[in-house]
Design an enzyme around this catalytic site. Sequence first.
Site, PDB file in Angstrom:
ATOM      1  CG  LEU A  73      -1.967  -1.107   1.300  1.00  0.00           C
ATOM      2  CD1 LEU A  73      -2.753  -1.000   2.601  1.00  0.00           C
ATOM      3  CD2 LEU A  73      -2.904  -1.041   0.107  1.00  0.00           C
ATOM      4  N   GLY A  74       2.042   1.175   0.553  1.00  0.00           N
ATOM      5  CA  GLY A  74       2.896   2.356   0.615  1.00  0.00           C
ATOM      6  C   GLY A  74       4.284   1.991   1.093  1.00  0.00           C
ATOM      7  CG  PHE A  88       9.318   6.124   9.393  1.00  0.00           C
ATOM      8  CD1 PHE A  88       9.864   6.170  10.656  1.00  0.00           C
ATOM      9  CD2 PHE A  88       9.206   7.299   8.671  1.00  0.00           C
ATOM     10  CE1 PHE A  88      10.276   7.368  11.218  1.00  0.00           C
ATOM     11  CE2 PHE A  88       9.616   8.502   9.210  1.00  0.00           C
ATOM     12  CZ  PHE A  88      10.153   8.537  10.483  1.00  0.00           C
ATOM     13  N   GLY A  89       9.520   2.247   6.514  1.00  0.00           N
ATOM     14  CA  GLY A  89       9.167   0.872   6.218  1.00  0.00           C
ATOM     15  C   GLY A  89       8.085   0.783   5.166  1.00  0.00           C
ATOM     16  CG  ASP A 148       3.316  12.105   5.596  1.00  0.00           C
ATOM     17  OD1 ASP A 148       3.441  13.072   4.805  1.00  0.00           O
ATOM     18  OD2 ASP A 148       3.473  10.928   5.257  1.00  0.00           O
TER      19      ASP A 148
END
Length: 630
Positions: free
Chosen positions: A41-42, A46-47, A168
Amino acid sequence: MTTLCVNPACPQPQNEDRARVCTACGQPLLVADRYRCLEVLGQGGFGRTYLAMAEGHDPPLRCVLKQIAPATGSPRSDAAQRFQAEAHRLATLGQHPQIPALLDVIDLDVTDGGQGRFLVQQYVPGPSLDRLLPGLPEAERLALTQRVLYELLPVLTYLHQHGVIHRDIKPANIIVPPAPQPLALVDFGAAKAIVDPEQLKHTATVIGSAGYAAPEQALGKAVYASDIFSLGVSCLHMLTGLHPFDLFSVSDDAWVWRPYAPAALSPALGRVLDRMAHRRLSERYSTAQEALADLRWSGLALGSAQPTAASATKTLPSGAATWEQRFALSLSGAVANGLAISPSGRAIAAACSDGTIRLWDCTNGQAIHTFRKPLGLLGPGHRGPVSALAFTPQGDAIVSGGEDGQLIQWHLADYSGEKLPLAGWQVAALLILPDATLAVGNGDGRINLWPLNREPMRREAPKALIHHQDQVTALAVEPIGRLLVSGGRDRTIRLWSLPSGRLVRTLTAPKQPITALACHPSDGRIVSGDPTGQVQAWSADHPDQGLKIYTAGSPVTALTISPDGGWLAIGTEGGQLNLIDLRAQPQTIQLRQAWAVRALAFTPDSRMVVSAGADETIRFWCYLEINELV
């Protein structure tokens, strides 16, 4: 459907649907033996975030698996501590219905042969805003922008009250679920928890999405208002369909977005967005509550408060509300010029044109007592119409003022009365402040402040506030700034500091005499009415910017706002009682008092509004949800 390997170093992460071991790297495909990853999904610093299925459920449950990237250059203990802190934060924030709930925490340290660290969150179905925007018609973009503001500013309030800055916010992180679910805010990977306010003064990690991050955040000094900036810029993107990079003029150091906005955009909403997206921190909203308050009142100016006839209540849509008359009292030869409801909500008192003060049980309309005009020259009592009255904060007494200039305190324990030693001329307005200070507005423009329950101060002369040039017509209390607000025939609204009584500001923008005042209990907005039927909202911070929020067909005679801040009631000389819902996208409900409305009052629970009319009646209107209607 493929199963994805979560090993960051895997050369070929796609595997067959039911595979359990990666054919490329040999790592187990089920995370913690129960989560199968289906789609990325993204991805960021950060991972990664995966759409996954929890196979331990029957049927399998869709969820979101967030893989935390291994920390570089930090001790293992620090990385573990940060991971647990984020998990705890998400567990707390996920209790909000518009933030995905935390379902599971997986800590399988890769240095010990595990698959890594993962957070499992609720899956919110629906597209993100950035996928929904392309090709969206202009009118729908405007409606969607208003929805985003109304639904997400309360979420920011919740985050900031819990000491979290999202850092964000952008269209890609706002999910639009199927109706009637509200919008959801996702991806807290960049969020920062503020344990100590001193943290806001120090430079930290530079983080955020280019174009949406506030200037101070780009320098590593994000504050709560940085989230407000990002939400404001996201709304500019939604309104115009253009990325922030295409809306910012470097030469002017300013946003240039209005030429691309829908023509139906109101100036009031435009001002809210300008202030949210202002690059200077000092010019931006400092809290989401402030932005929501401005939005609420600007929403009224959008013309979206459409009247709903009381007779049409049976056909209102699901979730709507209405007000219905429960019962009415006849005053038999008198008109109630003022109303007051006891702090408990049990009793209602009326200041009557025949010189009496009358008490009823608010729940059933049963008469309790009548304080009558004095017989002869002895005894306390008004010798003319009573114009105003108020209960003491303890509810044990009533103070009334009349056209005869008298102020009388009526004790409810024994129904005795005593004349208060206050010289006045035609009492026009009266209220009792929370500290039991009596405020009296007179026909000569004076306001007297006098302590009711403080001896020996009570024997001192009242404090006189003398700046009004004509009759003081209305008084209200602005609780946020601890201000006494007064309106007069001299076309001014004056703000007085409490308890000193010092004049701090005069609003000279009103073009007509002030006939009624009310203050919102939580956002401090001042509402005024005038003889032309105009209802305007004012902010103490911006005294020259009155916002017209309603136009009645006749002079405004009474205003009040419910204690919960949800409803604005407007009474008019033409007999209209208008109730405006202030909680979301505004709607207006019109009720009918046969003749002119003379006074209004809400019960403490905000579920009943009482109106007094020139037809010698007092009517009790009750709030009903649609599912309460028979």
